[in-house]
Design an enzyme around this catalytic site. Structure first.
Site, PDB file in Angstrom:
ATOM      1  N   CYS A  75      41.482 -22.953-141.010  1.00 32.17           N
ATOM      2  CA  CYS A  75      42.446 -21.857-141.155  1.00 32.17           C
ATOM      3  C   CYS A  75      43.719 -22.229-141.895  1.00 32.17           C
ATOM      4  CB  CYS A  75      42.768 -21.295-139.777  1.00 32.17           C
ATOM      5  SG  CYS A  75      41.276 -20.810-138.899  1.00 32.17           S
ATOM      6  N   HIS A  92      52.081 -17.971-138.262  1.00 34.00           N
ATOM      7  CA  HIS A  92      50.621 -18.010-138.150  1.00 34.00           C
ATOM      8  C   HIS A  92      50.201 -16.861-137.235  1.00 34.00           C
ATOM      9  CE1 HIS A  92      46.662 -19.657-138.343  1.00 34.00           C
ATOM     10  NE2 HIS A  92      46.609 -19.993-137.077  1.00 34.00           N
ATOM     11  N   HIS A 127      42.488 -12.313-138.695  1.00 37.07           N
ATOM     12  CA  HIS A 127      42.639 -13.708-139.109  1.00 37.07           C
ATOM     13  C   HIS A 127      41.615 -13.979-140.199  1.00 37.07           C
ATOM     14  CE1 HIS A 127      43.377 -17.812-139.402  1.00 37.07           C
ATOM     15  NE2 HIS A 127      43.418 -18.164-138.132  1.00 37.07           N
TER      16      HIS A 127
END
Lengths: 393, 263
Positions: free
Chosen positions: A160, A286, A322
């Site tokens: 990620c 984030h 995400h």
């Protein structure tokens, strides 16, 4: 490190299939999350690029038509003119490509494996592991669509944080004189492996995600592409100032509980750019919407900004889900638009805030100028990256 | 075009039957009798190691060897990992598990399937909070990994270790492609950055023609490994003589690594 201008960008994700559609949704506070497309047979909220995705031309020698390459092609098509201009200006061999992806063509491999399982080991005729699955397949697509980009080309794949770390590679390639322009960004597609994998980790939310809200209950998976052109010199809405990278050295999936690695990444970005926390107005967090991430990230932000004015914190995964290997570059592009437009987007889903986190989360759009912003990305393996972006010189 | 220079201060190597660089130098052509051997990877604590793949164990093994050979601080160096297919064996296990409807995927297999799995485990084992990276660029993975590392060294990021590791590609995805596993690591630092013995290197582009020193052909069981270009670089660095090594021998022209006096 020397700053470099960001001269062009293109996006597609759950909010839309063009840069204009995505940014219109961001400015209006309109989420791109919705039910998972039927073909995946998954009961989940996701951020899926609105379909149907146009198929790739059949003539591409080293790339196969996959969901990931179709998504990449949507964004690349918008950048053909700026890439042609960069090639003419710098020479094609001076234009590099550094792209982030977490899973590459895995969605194609899922189908191919199921086919082989049902057909005595035989793969479907259109599938080839080197051209469909491999992480670097998307590089060949970028080179072709870019008009023959011939500089260094590689994929960074650190889950990620992948497409945040590409900015660090690009800045160093420019500083070392190895490139005069670098196409950076990230591309990931929805697939069963990531949706069911995160379900196995028990971090998927069954409703749209709520980063920094006291009602947050986990993540949604998203897909899309974000591509940005960084050049040695040129006109652009923003500049890449510095990129901080660190490791948690703590756990493969759980972040350090006090956000130590996250803090190190933000501090390193500031240090490399020669700035201090007081120079930064805005943090694109984030902000995944898990209890753990938002807690540790808030602690890290508070630590970095101790003694400086508290920055506005924006979390945008309530728009996109995400996007894994595409998340970092997407959120840098959101920061670029916020800088250019003099606004801070609403963090959709954040209201009602978890006040205990102690950070100034933007729950409704603000008309507010950003001098510089940090964009955070954290990943499996404890891989952390914070990208510092500022306005034009 | 040429890149900033760097020095190579140490190497690591592992393949089945070749537990270290000395074993590889002694008889680099023999096909190992036991192709299923795995490295000791003593850098990883046993509880952690038993959960890891061949790829991660190979990467941890050669990283530790190169750090030791180069006299580098494991908590200070930046590690860059290059692999074409990464954790492909673990990924295949997950593809198989996906066929069982409703079955949750193993969380351990899931996080062990990411390309930066070895980077994560090694940083946890050493306690290093330095940044690391995991790259992929097909058969150019070695060349692009060295460019990333040269740019890191030029940026003053200190010592850098490039780890190249590739597992066999499993069926049915391989569709007949076969190669043996190996891993190699290169401990890099700024040119003449210490009194340690080191080979000065420079990356340059040029045609892959007869002007390059002929590399000893890779043994048949490794020749098709998409990272096989690293074998020639290991051989040249271990020999220590001035040489130019093709990093992308699959292309008509590409990046070279110039070693020693001529670099």
């Amino acid at each position: 490190m020397q700053p470099y201008p960001i001269t062009a960008m293109a996006l597609c994700n759950g909010m839309g299939d063009s840069t204009a559609a995505v940014l219109a949704a961001l400015r209006a506070g309109r989420s791109g999350l919705g039910p998972c497309p039927a073909e995946f047979e998954l009961d989940a909220v996701v951020g899926a690029v609105p379909g149907p995705l146009p198929p790739l031309p059949g003539s591409l020698e080293r790339v196969r038509d996959t969901r990931q390459t179709r998504i990449a092609a949507v964004a690349l098509a918008e950048l053909q003119a700026p890439l042609a201009r960069a090639c003419a200006r710098w020479g094609a061999d001076r234009v590099g490509v550094v792209l982030g992806t977490s899973t590459g063509g895995i969605e194609a491999s899922e189908g191919a494996y199921a086919h082989a399982h049902a057909h005595g080991g035989a793969l479907p005729s259109h599938y080839d592991v080197e051209r469909s699955h491999a992480l670097d397949a998307v590089l060949h697509l970028a080179r072709v669509f870019g008009g023959g980009l011939a500089g260094p080309a590689y994929v960074v794949s650190t889950a990620c944080s992948s497409s945040a770390k590409v900015f660090a590679s690009a800045q160093r390639l420019l500083a070392a004189g190895l490139c005069d322009a670098v196409l950076v960004g990230g591309v990931d597609s929805l697939c069963r492996l990531t949706v069911r994998g995160f379900a196995g980790l028990e971090v998927l939310s069954s409703a749209p995600c709520r980063p920094f809200s006291r009602e947050r209950a986990g993540i949604n998976i998203g897909e899309g592409a974000a591509l940005l052109l960084v050049e040695r010199t040129g006109e652009g809405p923003a500049r890449l100032l510095g990129v901080g990278e660190s490791s948690d050295a703590y756990h493969m999936t759980s972040p350090h509980p006090e956000g130590l690695g996250a803090r190190l990444a933000m501090e390193r970005a500031l240090q490399l750019a020669g700035l201090v926390a007081a120079d930064v107005d805005h943090v694109n967090a984030h902000g995944t919407g898990t209890r753990q991430n938002d807690s540790m990230e808030s602690q890290a932000i508070r630590a970095v900004f101790a003694g400086a004015p508290a920055p506005a914190v924006v979390a945008t995964k309530g728009y996109t889900g995400h996007m894994l290997g595409a998340a970092g570059a997407t959120e840098v592009a959101f920061v670029v638009d916020a800088i250019a437009g003099g606004y801070l987007p609403a963090s959709v889903g954040a209201d009602p805030l978890d006040e205990a986190l102690g950070v100034d989360v933007v729950t409704a759009r603000r008309e507010q100028r950003t001098r510089a912003a940090l964009s955070n990305s954290f990943a499996f393996g404890g891989s952390n990256c914070s990208v510092l972006v500022g306005g034009p010189a | 075009m040429s890149a900033p220079g760097f020095s190579v201060r140490g190497l690591g190597f592992w393949a089945p039957g070749y537990p270290d660089l000395a074993a590889w130098q002694a008889r680099p052509d023999a096909c190992p009798e036991d192709q299923s051997a795995t490295p000791k990877a003593e850098l990883l604590p046993p509880m952690m190691r038993r959960r890891t793949s061949l790829l991660t164990r190979m990467a941890a093994e050669v990283a530790a060897q190169a750090l030791r050979a180069g006299g580098l601080d494991p908590t200070g160096a930046t590690l860059v990992y290059g692999s074409v297919y990464g954790e492909i064996r673990t990924t295949l296990d997950l593809l198989a598990a996906l066929l069982v409807a409703g079955e949750p995927l193993s969380p351990t297999k899931f996080h062990n399937s990411v390309h930066n799995t070895a980077a994560g485990y090694v940083s946890i084992a050493t306690g290093s909070r330095a940044g690391n990276a995991a790259l992929s660029a097909g058969r150019s993975t070695l060349a692009m990994g060295l460019l990333e590392c040269a740019a890191l060294v030029a940026a003053g990021e200190g010592d850098v270790v490039l780890v190249i590791a590739e597992e066999p590609l499993p069926e049915p995805l391989a569709a007949g492609r076969r190669w043996g596993p190996f891993a190699a690591a290169f401990a890099l630092a700024a040119p003449a950055s210490s009194d340690m013995p080191a080979t000065t290197c420079r990356l340059e582009q040029g045609p892959n023609d007869k002007s390059l020193a002929p590399a000893r052909p890779a043994p048949a069981w490794l020749a098709d490994n998409p990272c096989a270009a690293a074998l020639a670089l290991v051989d040249a660095l271990a020999a220590g003589a001035p040489a130019r090594v093709a990093l992308e021998p699959h292309l008509a022209a590409g990046w070279h690594c110039g070693l020693g006096a001529g670099a």
